[in-house]
Design an enzyme around this catalytic site. Sequence first.
Site, PDB file in Angstrom:
ATOM      1  N   ARG A 100      22.798 -15.764  10.461  1.00 44.78           N
ATOM      2  CA  ARG A 100      24.203 -14.775  10.308  1.00 44.78           C
ATOM      3  C   ARG A 100      23.929 -13.360  10.058  1.00 44.78           C
ATOM      4  O   ARG A 100      22.824 -12.997   9.420  1.00 44.78           O
ATOM      5  CB  ARG A 100      24.734 -15.307   8.831  1.00 44.78           C
ATOM      6  CG  ARG A 100      25.939 -14.853   8.359  1.00 44.78           C
ATOM      7  CD  ARG A 100      26.444 -15.576   7.012  1.00 44.78           C
ATOM      8  NE  ARG A 100      25.548 -15.077   5.857  1.00 44.78           N
ATOM      9  CZ  ARG A 100      25.773 -15.200   4.395  1.00 44.78           C
ATOM     10  NH1 ARG A 100      27.036 -15.845   4.454  1.00 44.78           N
ATOM     11  NH2 ARG A 100      24.853 -15.236   3.704  1.00 44.78           N
ATOM     12  N   CYS A 145      13.127 -17.424   9.640  1.00 44.70           N
ATOM     13  CA  CYS A 145      14.045 -16.934   8.420  1.00 44.70           C
ATOM     14  C   CYS A 145      13.536 -17.964   7.232  1.00 44.70           C
ATOM     15  O   CYS A 145      13.329 -19.162   7.545  1.00 44.70           O
ATOM     16  CB  CYS A 145      15.192 -17.496   8.833  1.00 44.70           C
ATOM     17  SG  CYS A 145      16.623 -17.375   7.515  1.00 44.70           S
ATOM     18  N   GLY A 146      12.967 -17.318   6.278  1.00 41.41           N
ATOM     19  CA  GLY A 146      12.572 -18.127   4.922  1.00 41.41           C
ATOM     20  C   GLY A 146      13.375 -19.170   4.617  1.00 41.41           C
ATOM     21  O   GLY A 146      12.824 -20.089   4.192  1.00 41.41           O
ATOM     22  N   THR A 147      14.572 -18.764   3.985  1.00 44.34           N
ATOM     23  CA  THR A 147      15.363 -19.736   3.473  1.00 44.34           C
ATOM     24  C   THR A 147      15.734 -20.938   4.684  1.00 44.34           C
ATOM     25  O   THR A 147      15.914 -21.980   4.234  1.00 44.34           O
ATOM     26  CB  THR A 147      16.596 -19.224   3.004  1.00 44.34           C
ATOM     27  OG1 THR A 147      17.276 -18.300   4.146  1.00 44.34           O
ATOM     28  CG2 THR A 147      16.499 -18.245   1.837  1.00 44.34           C
ATOM     29  N   CYS A 189      17.317 -14.252   0.620  1.00 44.84           N
ATOM     30  CA  CYS A 189      16.257 -13.945   1.684  1.00 44.84           C
ATOM     31  C   CYS A 189      14.691 -14.255   1.362  1.00 44.84           C
ATOM     32  O   CYS A 189      14.272 -13.738   0.575  1.00 44.84           O
ATOM     33  CB  CYS A 189      16.243 -12.410   2.054  1.00 44.84           C
ATOM     34  SG  CYS A 189      15.093 -11.915   3.461  1.00 44.84           S
ATOM     35  N   GLY A 190      14.491 -15.277   1.956  1.00 49.81           N
ATOM     36  CA  GLY A 190      13.091 -16.112   1.385  1.00 49.81           C
ATOM     37  C   GLY A 190      11.986 -15.100   1.947  1.00 49.81           C
ATOM     38  O   GLY A 190      11.035 -14.895   1.225  1.00 49.81           O
ATOM     39  N   ASN A 234       9.483 -11.681  10.480  1.00 50.09           N
ATOM     40  CA  ASN A 234      10.951 -11.447   9.939  1.00 50.09           C
ATOM     41  C   ASN A 234      10.816  -9.913   9.447  1.00 50.09           C
ATOM     42  O   ASN A 234      10.611  -9.975   8.278  1.00 50.09           O
ATOM     43  CB  ASN A 234      11.581 -12.590   9.186  1.00 50.09           C
ATOM     44  CG  ASN A 234      12.995 -12.568   8.772  1.00 50.09           C
ATOM     45  OD1 ASN A 234      13.296 -13.163   7.917  1.00 50.09           O
ATOM     46  ND2 ASN A 234      13.932 -11.811   9.446  1.00 50.09           N
ATOM     47  N   ASN A 253      21.953  -7.541   5.795  1.00 48.85           N
ATOM     48  CA  ASN A 253      21.460  -7.892   7.371  1.00 48.85           C
ATOM     49  C   ASN A 253      21.708  -6.537   8.139  1.00 48.85           C
ATOM     50  O   ASN A 253      22.353  -5.627   7.420  1.00 48.85           O
ATOM     51  CB  ASN A 253      22.432  -9.244   7.811  1.00 48.85           C
ATOM     52  CG  ASN A 253      22.060 -10.366   7.139  1.00 48.85           C
ATOM     53  OD1 ASN A 253      20.867 -10.705   7.145  1.00 48.85           O
ATOM     54  ND2 ASN A 253      22.965 -11.167   6.765  1.00 48.85           N
TER      55      ASN A 253
HETATM   56  N1  LIG Z   1      20.749 -13.787   7.492  1.00 45.09           N
HETATM   57  C1  LIG Z   1      20.442 -14.440   6.121  1.00 45.09           C
HETATM   58  C2  LIG Z   1      19.898 -13.472   5.304  1.00 45.09           C
HETATM   59  C3  LIG Z   1      18.607 -13.452   5.511  1.00 45.09           C
HETATM   60  C4  LIG Z   1      17.632 -14.572   5.444  1.00 45.09           C
HETATM   61  C5  LIG Z   1      16.281 -14.413   5.670  1.00 45.09           C
HETATM   62  N2  LIG Z   1      15.910 -13.932   7.005  1.00 45.09           N
HETATM   63  C6  LIG Z   1      15.414 -15.093   5.097  1.00 45.09           C
HETATM   64  O1  LIG Z   1      13.962 -15.014   5.334  1.00 45.09           O
HETATM   65  O2  LIG Z   1      15.666 -16.113   4.079  1.00 45.09           O
HETATM   66  C7  LIG Z   1      22.004 -14.601   5.644  1.00 45.09           C
HETATM   67  O3  LIG Z   1      22.959 -13.866   6.004  1.00 45.09           O
HETATM   68  O4  LIG Z   1      22.239 -15.767   4.873  1.00 45.09           O
END
Ligand SMILES: N[C@@H](CCC[C@H](N)C(=O)O)C(=O)O
EC number: 5.1.1.7
Length: 325
Positions: free
Chosen positions: A218, A226-228, A77-78, A13, A68
């Site tokens: 998103r 995506c970390g989160t 953003c994790g 990512n 983003n």
């Molecule tokens: N697209 C996410 C924000 C980015 C999250 C990220 N990739 C992660 O690693 O957590 C959003 O709009 O919430």
Amino acid sequence: MKIPFIKCHGSGNDFILIDEIEHNLSFTEEEREQLSILLCDRIDGVGSDGILFVMSSDKAEGRMRMFNSDGSEAEMCGNGLRCVARHMIEKTGKSRIAIQTEKAVLEVSQVEEIYPKIDTFSVAIEPVSFAPASLPLDVSENEIVDGWIPELSEKYKFTALSVPNPHIVAMVNKVDQEDLLEVGQKANQLPSVFPKGVNVSFVQVLEKNKIFVQTFERGVGLTNACGTAMSASSLVSTLLGPNELNQPIIVINKGGLVNCIVSKDQEGSFSIQLRGNGTNVFRAILDVNDSLDSFCLYGRETFDTENEIYEKLEQYAASQVGGES
Ligand SMILES: N[C@@H](CCC[C@H](N)C(=O)O)C(=O)O
């Protein structure tokens, strides 16, 4: 405008990290949005899933704001926080620090390697909430846990939670990328249900405490990881599946792997520790024109050794899921 930056990634990512403190930079809100759209573009830009702006903070060693690729700002953003953690840990020489994010000041630290020779960073993912208003998600139920969102899909059931950015997570037998793309696009064009959009993940249990996750993000689309989302998916697969609290859950993704540890405190609140790489790809300087619609890049220096080492982790992760990765 001259902007030195580092291209980095967490589980593939990828981000453009701009340290405003070190380079004495400061942008308007409009400039942050425009720079994200210009620079994240994979054809005409540098190419990345987002921009990490590192700023000063009066509450912590630094502050992270994440935009983003479509120019929208995310609450958290994790994977990006691990890259910022690495950057700030190297700068301060401390192995444990705090970083201010939009909703919380979060602890980050350098920890034991998740894979041989991969410098590994742990970041706290919190606050976690299942309250629909926290996403926001406009439904009449008090929470959606493995439930239907009829406006979105008749095929998949979802669990909705904020960590604190908004996520919906479906447990599936096998990740169908076309379905994920379709549901992800639909969810992000459904403001009556998701007024601020939502990140959509499909989770496949590989074995106890080992899952494969893919996410439609998103503001971006399908990403390597995506970390989160992997943190939210670890929690959901602990509530609904075989995974355990307080045990490392191995999360395989399209760009590598991370570990997540889900905990529950005495009040019943959940938090997650996300552990994984924060890898630098190259550094360079951007010369961006005044109208922020074109740039040239110079002084590129690549981090060859750590990228070669990361390839081994990627190969290992791919071997864990056969056709999925
Ligand atoms: N697209 C996410 C924000 C980015 C999250 C990220 N990739 C992660 O690693 O957590 C959003 O709009 O919430």
